[in-house]
Structures are given as C-alpha cells and as structure tokens.
Design a protein around this motif. Structure first.
Motif, PDB file in Angstrom:
ATOM      1  N   PRO A 143       0.805  -1.228   0.000  1.00  0.00           N
ATOM      2  CA  PRO A 143       0.000   0.000   0.000  1.00  0.00           C
ATOM      3  C   PRO A 143       0.836   1.277   0.000  1.00  0.00           C
ATOM      4  O   PRO A 143       0.450   2.269  -0.615  1.00  0.00           O
ATOM      5  CB  PRO A 143      -0.847  -0.114   1.265  1.00  0.00           C
ATOM      6  CG  PRO A 143      -0.181  -1.130   2.112  1.00  0.00           C
ATOM      7  CD  PRO A 143       0.598  -2.031   1.198  1.00  0.00           C
ATOM      8  N   ASP A 144       1.973   1.264   0.685  1.00  0.00           N
ATOM      9  CA  ASP A 144       2.807   2.468   0.716  1.00  0.00           C
ATOM     10  C   ASP A 144       3.393   2.765  -0.657  1.00  0.00           C
ATOM     11  O   ASP A 144       3.401   3.913  -1.111  1.00  0.00           O
ATOM     12  CB  ASP A 144       3.931   2.324   1.743  1.00  0.00           C
ATOM     13  CG  ASP A 144       3.401   2.226   3.168  1.00  0.00           C
ATOM     14  OD1 ASP A 144       2.323   2.798   3.443  1.00  0.00           O
ATOM     15  OD2 ASP A 144       4.051   1.569   4.000  1.00  0.00           O
ATOM     16  N   ALA A 145       3.889   1.727  -1.330  1.00  0.00           N
ATOM     17  CA  ALA A 145       4.465   1.915  -2.663  1.00  0.00           C
ATOM     18  C   ALA A 145       3.393   2.378  -3.648  1.00  0.00           C
ATOM     19  O   ALA A 145       3.637   3.280  -4.452  1.00  0.00           O
ATOM     20  CB  ALA A 145       5.108   0.615  -3.149  1.00  0.00           C
ATOM     21  N   LEU A 146       2.207   1.781  -3.561  1.00  0.00           N
ATOM     22  CA  LEU A 146       1.135   2.161  -4.477  1.00  0.00           C
ATOM     23  C   LEU A 146       0.645   3.580  -4.218  1.00  0.00           C
ATOM     24  O   LEU A 146       0.352   4.319  -5.154  1.00  0.00           O
ATOM     25  CB  LEU A 146      -0.017   1.158  -4.382  1.00  0.00           C
ATOM     26  CG  LEU A 146       0.286  -0.215  -4.964  1.00  0.00           C
ATOM     27  CD1 LEU A 146      -0.814  -1.209  -4.593  1.00  0.00           C
ATOM     28  CD2 LEU A 146       0.470  -0.149  -6.469  1.00  0.00           C
ATOM     29  N   ALA A 147       0.586   3.986  -2.950  1.00  0.00           N
ATOM     30  CA  ALA A 147       0.154   5.351  -2.630  1.00  0.00           C
ATOM     31  C   ALA A 147       1.168   6.367  -3.148  1.00  0.00           C
ATOM     32  O   ALA A 147       0.792   7.386  -3.743  1.00  0.00           O
ATOM     33  CB  ALA A 147      -0.037   5.503  -1.126  1.00  0.00           C
ATOM     34  N   ALA A 148       2.450   6.087  -2.952  1.00  0.00           N
ATOM     35  CA  ALA A 148       3.491   6.995  -3.442  1.00  0.00           C
ATOM     36  C   ALA A 148       3.468   7.055  -4.963  1.00  0.00           C
ATOM     37  O   ALA A 148       3.598   8.136  -5.560  1.00  0.00           O
ATOM     38  CB  ALA A 148       4.857   6.543  -2.946  1.00  0.00           C
ATOM     39  N   LEU A 149       3.294   5.918  -5.565  1.00  0.00           N
ATOM     40  CA  LEU A 149       3.235   5.848  -7.023  1.00  0.00           C
ATOM     41  C   LEU A 149       2.017   6.619  -7.550  1.00  0.00           C
ATOM     42  O   LEU A 149       2.117   7.350  -8.538  1.00  0.00           O
ATOM     43  CB  LEU A 149       3.163   4.381  -7.454  1.00  0.00           C
ATOM     44  CG  LEU A 149       3.349   4.068  -8.907  1.00  0.00           C
ATOM     45  CD1 LEU A 149       4.663   4.634  -9.427  1.00  0.00           C
ATOM     46  CD2 LEU A 149       3.314   2.560  -9.110  1.00  0.00           C
ATOM     47  N   GLY A 150       0.892   6.482  -6.875  1.00  0.00           N
ATOM     48  CA  GLY A 150      -0.304   7.212  -7.263  1.00  0.00           C
ATOM     49  C   GLY A 150      -0.086   8.716  -7.237  1.00  0.00           C
ATOM     50  O   GLY A 150      -0.543   9.433  -8.131  1.00  0.00           O
TER      51      GLY A 150
END
Length: 168
Positions: free
Chosen positions: A56-63
């Motif tokens: 979730p952290d990687a996806l949020a940053a990527l978003g």
C-alpha cells in the motif's frame, strides 16, 4: 554534484543530463528536465510496485507521482492494484470511485465512468457520492430510464416514509 581532477583539486560543478554529468553552464539541451525525472521516478516506482504487489505504501506513493505527472491510465492502474490487494468493501468502493472520477473528469470517458460507478455501488451499496455522480451522468447523457431506475432503487432501500420524502 561536483567532479574533481585526479588530485582532488580543480572542482568542476556539473549537472546530470540524459548522457550523464554535464558541466554547469553547458548547453541544457542534453539535461534532463523535471518532467523526465518525474517520469523516471514513476517508472521506477511501477517496477517496484510490480515486484512487491499489494504494497500500500508503494502504491500510494506511485499514485501521487502519476497524479502530478497527469498519467491517468497509470493512476488507474495503481488504483486497480490497490483493489486487488483489499477485500474491504469500503476501500474497494473508494478506489473504484476515484477511478470513475478520473475516467469522467480527466479522460472524458463517460460510459466507462458509468460502468465503474455501477461497480462502486456493487461494492458499497448506497454510497452517496457514487449515487450522486451516477445520477448526474445519467441526466447529462439523457439516460432517463436508467436515472428513474436509480432513483427507484434508492427509494426501495429506504424504510421510513420521511426518508423517502426527503429523497424525492
């Protein structure tokens, strides 16, 4: 960054360009601009997210990177990855709603937005923002029968007469 001659003296200021270090003040044509760096960071983030699915952290940053770079298809991809990583109906509904917003407001894909809003309501029945956006899109595209059916289903989901009057 700065480079040195073999003795550590003669410091030269450099910038990083597409081909590596470029002396400061050199022609900027070869230098990477902010957009290129953002694109490179987003591409690296996607590779990281693909290597660690559901993080979730990687996806949020990527978003966030995708949003800033206005890479709407990639932002939708990141939300879809978050969807796959959760079974929580509320979280699924929120991610689907964000996808629908992008489809409508950024990509002007009304039919796809409508289909996604229907998915929101499957995941989270009665989700008011999705109901409102779907009703607005039905009216905007003159889908009167679907709009009537949507309002009827809203009324069916309400038990008290007072709430029904408020909806009408």
């Amino acid at each position: 960054a700065a480079g040195f001659d073999g003795n550590g003296a003669g410091r030269v200021a450099v910038k990083w360009g597409a081909g590596g270090a470029v002396p400061a003040g050199a022609d900027r044509a070869g230098c990477t601009d902010v957009g290129d760096r953002a694109r490179d960071a987003a591409d690296a983030g996607r590779r990281m997210a693909e290597a660690s699915p559901g993080n979730p952290d990687a996806l949020a940053a990527l978003g966030k990177l995708y949003f800033r770079a206005e890479r709407w298809d990639d932002l939708i991809w990141s939300f879809e990855q978050e969807l796959e990583a959760t079974s929580d109906p509320k979280q699924r509904g929120m991610r689907l709603f964000k996808i629908a917003e992008i489809l409508e407001q950024r990509q002007h894909k009304t039919d796809e937005a409508v289909a996604t809003l229907r998915r929101v309501l499957e995941a989270q029945p009665g989700y008011l923002p999705a109901l409102q956006q779907l009703a607005r899109l039905y009216a905007q595209t003159e889908r009167w029968e679907e709009l009537i059916a949507l309002h009827e289903s809203e009324l069916d989901g309400v038990s008290s007469q007072e709430q029904k009057i408020h909806l009408i």
